[in-house]
Every structure is written in C-alpha cells, then in structure tokens.
Design a protein around this motif. Structure first.
Motif, PDB file in Angstrom:
ATOM      1  N   ASP A  80       0.951  -1.137   0.008  1.00 55.41           N
ATOM      2  CA  ASP A  80       0.010  -0.251   0.319  1.00 55.41           C
ATOM      3  C   ASP A  80       0.874   1.305  -0.001  1.00 55.41           C
ATOM      4  O   ASP A  80       0.297   2.344  -0.309  1.00 55.41           O
ATOM      5  N   PHE A  81       2.097   1.226   0.547  1.00 49.87           N
ATOM      6  CA  PHE A  81       3.007   2.577   0.590  1.00 49.87           C
ATOM      7  C   PHE A  81       3.430   2.859  -0.804  1.00 49.87           C
ATOM      8  O   PHE A  81       3.211   3.984  -1.119  1.00 49.87           O
ATOM      9  N   PRO A  82       4.055   1.978  -1.671  1.00 48.29           N
ATOM     10  CA  PRO A  82       4.371   2.597  -3.004  1.00 48.29           C
ATOM     11  C   PRO A  82       3.126   2.749  -3.916  1.00 48.29           C
ATOM     12  O   PRO A  82       3.334   3.835  -4.531  1.00 48.29           O
ATOM     13  N   LEU A  83       2.177   1.882  -3.659  1.00 48.43           N
ATOM     14  CA  LEU A  83       0.901   2.219  -4.535  1.00 48.43           C
ATOM     15  C   LEU A  83       0.233   3.803  -4.016  1.00 48.43           C
ATOM     16  O   LEU A  83      -0.002   4.601  -4.936  1.00 48.43           O
ATOM     17  N   SER A  84       0.266   4.056  -2.818  1.00 50.96           N
ATOM     18  CA  SER A  84      -0.197   5.188  -2.216  1.00 50.96           C
ATOM     19  C   SER A  84       0.630   6.458  -2.640  1.00 50.96           C
ATOM     20  O   SER A  84       0.167   7.564  -2.920  1.00 50.96           O
ATOM     21  N   ASN A  85       2.012   6.160  -2.540  1.00 48.76           N
ATOM     22  CA  ASN A  85       2.808   7.251  -3.095  1.00 48.76           C
ATOM     23  C   ASN A  85       2.834   7.464  -4.717  1.00 48.76           C
ATOM     24  O   ASN A  85       2.790   8.704  -5.198  1.00 48.76           O
ATOM     25  N   CYS A  86       2.350   6.607  -5.563  1.00 50.27           N
ATOM     26  CA  CYS A  86       1.930   6.763  -6.829  1.00 50.27           C
ATOM     27  C   CYS A  86       0.705   7.642  -6.873  1.00 50.27           C
ATOM     28  O   CYS A  86       0.679   8.646  -7.705  1.00 50.27           O
TER      29      CYS A  86
END
Length: 433
Positions: free
Chosen positions: A63-69
């Motif tokens: 969820d963290f890299p996806l949310s960063n995107c």
C-alpha cells in the motif's frame, strides 16, 4: 539539451511548477516489483509474498508505494507479482480498483506468465524485460521502477522533475544509512554534480559518504528511466548469458561509465533532513517499525491528511474494551488497536493490534505486534512477539519470558523477538495434503 528537456523545457516550466510536474507524471508508467519472497522474514512469509505482509495495523506493505503513486499523480501502475501472490492479488483487486479506465488510469496486475521466455522472473531487470510488450503498449515517456517492500512516503513527481532537469538517462533514489547496515543494499558513490560514478550491490566494505566515514549512500530501489533507454538496456542485458538480470547487480554498473546516471537524495521535504524510509525485511526490523508507530510523534505519520495511505478497508465495528473488575479489566495503554478488536478483560501495553484481535480475560500482551484474526486465550502472556494472522494462543501459554522455551516451539530473532505462526501452534490453515 536532450529530447526530454525540449519537450518539458525547465526555462518555461520550472521543476517547482505543479503544471510541469503533473505533465511529467502523466507521461510516466510506474512498475512495482512485488514478486519477492522476503526470505529474511522467515516463516512470516511462508504463505505470502513480502509486499502482501500486513503493516501498521490495517495496511499491507504494498500500500505504501501504491499510495505514493496516487499521491504523486501517477495513475498508470503495473504490479509485477510472482512468489505466492494470491493474497497480494486479492488485496490489490479489492482495494485498488477505483481508478477510471476511460481516463487511462489503472493499477494492473502483471503476474509472471512467461511472455517472452519459458522461465519465471530471473531477476528485477528480467521481470521488467518479460513485460516489454505491455510497457510498449502503454507508450510512456518515463518508466518509474519501484521496490514493493519498503515503508516510506515519497513524492515521485519531484524526482521525475529532477531527472528531466538534469538530462539524465536514469536516476536512482538514494538515502544515507549506517555503513554497517549498507552491506544489505546497493551502495553508490557520486561526484560533486550528483552523477553516480560507482555502484556496488551488497558490498562487504561499503564506500562512505565523503567526509562521513560512518555513513554510506544506499539505493532505495527506486529508479526513473527514459523509456527508450530502458528498452535498450533490458534487451542488451537479456542477451548477456552471464548476467543475473538484476538492476543493481548488472544494469546500473554497466551504464554508469558511458551514460548519465544521476543520484536523487531522498530528503524530508519540510526539514531537508533525513527522510523516513524503512526496509522491514527482518523480523527485528518489522517488529521495530510497527512499534515505532505507537509513539507520541512517530516519524511515519499515518494520520497525515495531506499524504494519506490508501488500502482495502474492511467494514468492521469499532474496537471494544469490556469488564472493569480489579482482576479482569479490559484495557490498552500506549498502544494502537484496530477495528473489530475486543479486549475482554485482558491488558494490552505498548503493542499494535491489527483487525479482529480478541484478547481474553486476564491475558497480558506487551511489546508485541499482533496480526489480524488472532485470539489470545485467557491467562496467556505474550511479550516481545510478532504473532501471525489466524493464530490461536492457548489459555495460559507464556510467550516471550523464557528464551529457551520459546526457541523450542517458535522462531526467535537475533534481537530476541519471538515469531509465532499457526503452524508452530499445530494449526493447519493451509492444507496441502
């Protein structure tokens, strides 16, 4: 001035200009490498890929890299999966299907499917190479490649803008880490202009940052490529029979002598100091990073409304604390307790409880990370532990007080953290026979 600088002229549109950055992110395809086994996490990843591992009470690492995107304005994302990806795929399907395809926005799952060769992904570069036809179909100007197993908040738009401004072929995000820790990462050396002049994967003696003998510059596994340059390097690498087909081991060391590879130091945008970034690849690191979140002012602020972390949100009732007798008081102190939890006459101190955890009467939980759907039996004691999803701790069981007894039944980390999984308790959640 190269073609990218002409297309996005910093003289007319500066890197600080939101319109300039939004044009760049719109032309970017992000690829998240989420096929890793996470073997250093031991039996915590026996039935899941590392990016699917729960983190922070209600999230998963992916969820963290996806949310960063999403927060960076990058709405074209591919998630490359391989190792035991079922729970990861279900999570992405349920929690990340809100983008609108008619606007060319998507989070697309790209499982290993032998599109080009008859083998599974051989390395990080090979994983991208085997999806070249899909990447070409999206026709991006830039490709952002991300590791799917780190915890951090980062605006990729600023990095892409710096990439274009510098005229780089490739940009590598980096962070300062202690030299001893740096042995686990790709370590780079840069010149005064920030160009990468040396890159070594997991060196025994990492190069220090000039003037700071105790610190090295480590790769975050975050890369920006000019798309055509990426194609050329992946095809060249695929033809090399001696290559491990890995970005850190093969691609970057090959290109730094002849092409423009720039470092992008990851800094806190407000203070300019060291930014928050955690590799939760060991039980000790996973336990520590989770428990950091319950501090008064943790470095990672999950309550930040300006940079929210998105996830699949289960519909659960509020946490409940019941009974108030002297010897049976349901309470949690200095802790985070997620939805669906019931603390029924037990005590929780300095711990993080994920969703649907049930703590029975007179049970005691301290300094522990309890994953979803765990039941702690009456009178049980759990200290300094990571308890995996679905565990049923029997009544009266004591965990975390006698190291020798713990080592006979469970896994104990070098830092003394006890890992408890259903299999260690004699439970068979995953029937294979």
């Amino acid at each position: 001035m190269n073609d990218h600088q002409r297309a996005f002229d910093p003289i007319r549109e500066t890197p600080e200009n939101p319109r300039f950055v939004s044009r760049l992110t719109k032309e970017t395809l992000a690829l998240i490498l989420a096929g890793g086994r996470g073997s250093r996490l031991g039996r915590l990843t026996l039935w899941r890929a590392k990016p699917a591992t729960p983190f922070g009470g209600k999230f998963r690492i992916i969820d963290f890299p996806l949310s960063n995107c999403m927060n960076s304005g990058i709405r074209r994302v591919g998630v490359l999966t391989q190792y035991k990806a079922h729970s990861l795929i279900r999570h992405v399907q349920k929690g990340w299907n809100f983008l609108r395809g008619e606007f060319n926005e998507f989070v697309e799952l790209l499982p290993a499917q032998q599109r080009i060769t008859t083998s599974w992904y051989q390395g990080t570069a090979d994983a991208v190479y085997q999806n070249l036809d899909i990447i070409r179909g999206h026709n991006p100007e830039f490709v952002l490649i991300l590791a799917g197993d780190h915890i951090y908040k980062m605006d990729y738009g600023a990095m892409i803008a710096r990439h274009v401004e510098s005229g780089a072929d490739m940009t590598v995000a980096c962070i300062e880490v202690p030299r001893e820790t740096a042995k686990a990462y790709g370590v780079m050396t840069t010149d005064e202009a920030g160009r990468v002049v040396r890159f070594t994967e997991k060196p025994e003696d990492p190069d220090p940052v000039p003037g700071r003998e105790d610190v090295a510059l480590a790769s975050m596994g975050v890369y920006v490529f000019n798309t055509q340059f990426l194609y050329e390097q992946l095809i060249r690498d695929a033809d090399d029979t001696y290559s491990a087909h890995d970005f850190g081991k093969d691609i970057i060391p090959q290109v730094i002598e002849t092409r423009q590879v720039m470092a992008y130091p990851f800094r806190d945008p407000e203070t300019g100091g060291q930014a928050y970034w955690r590799d939760v690849g060991t039980i000790d690191a996973f336990w520590s990073a989770n428990l950091e979140l319950i501090g008064v002012t943790p470095e990672l602020n999950l309550y930040d409304q300006d940079w929210p972390i998105w996830t699949y949100q289960e519909q659960l009732p509020p946490a409940k604390f019941i009974f108030d007798d002297e010897d049976r008081r349901g309470m949690a102190v200095d802790s985070m307790v997620s939805g669906g939890c019931i603390i029924s006459g037990g005590v929780v101190r300095h711990s993080l409880l994920f969703s649907n955890v049930y703590v029975h009467a007179r049970a005691y939980v301290k300094d522990s990370v309890i994953l979803p759907d765990v039941e702690v039996g009456a009178g049980a004691v759990v200290k300094r532990a990571v308890v995996d999803r679905g565990c049923r701790i029997p009544e009266g069981m004591v965990i975390g007080e006698v190291p020798e007894a713990d080592a006979e039944r469970f896994d104990v980390s070098p830092g003394g953290v006890v890992l408890v999984t259903p299999e260690m308790l004699g439970m068979e959640l995953h029937h294979v026979r």
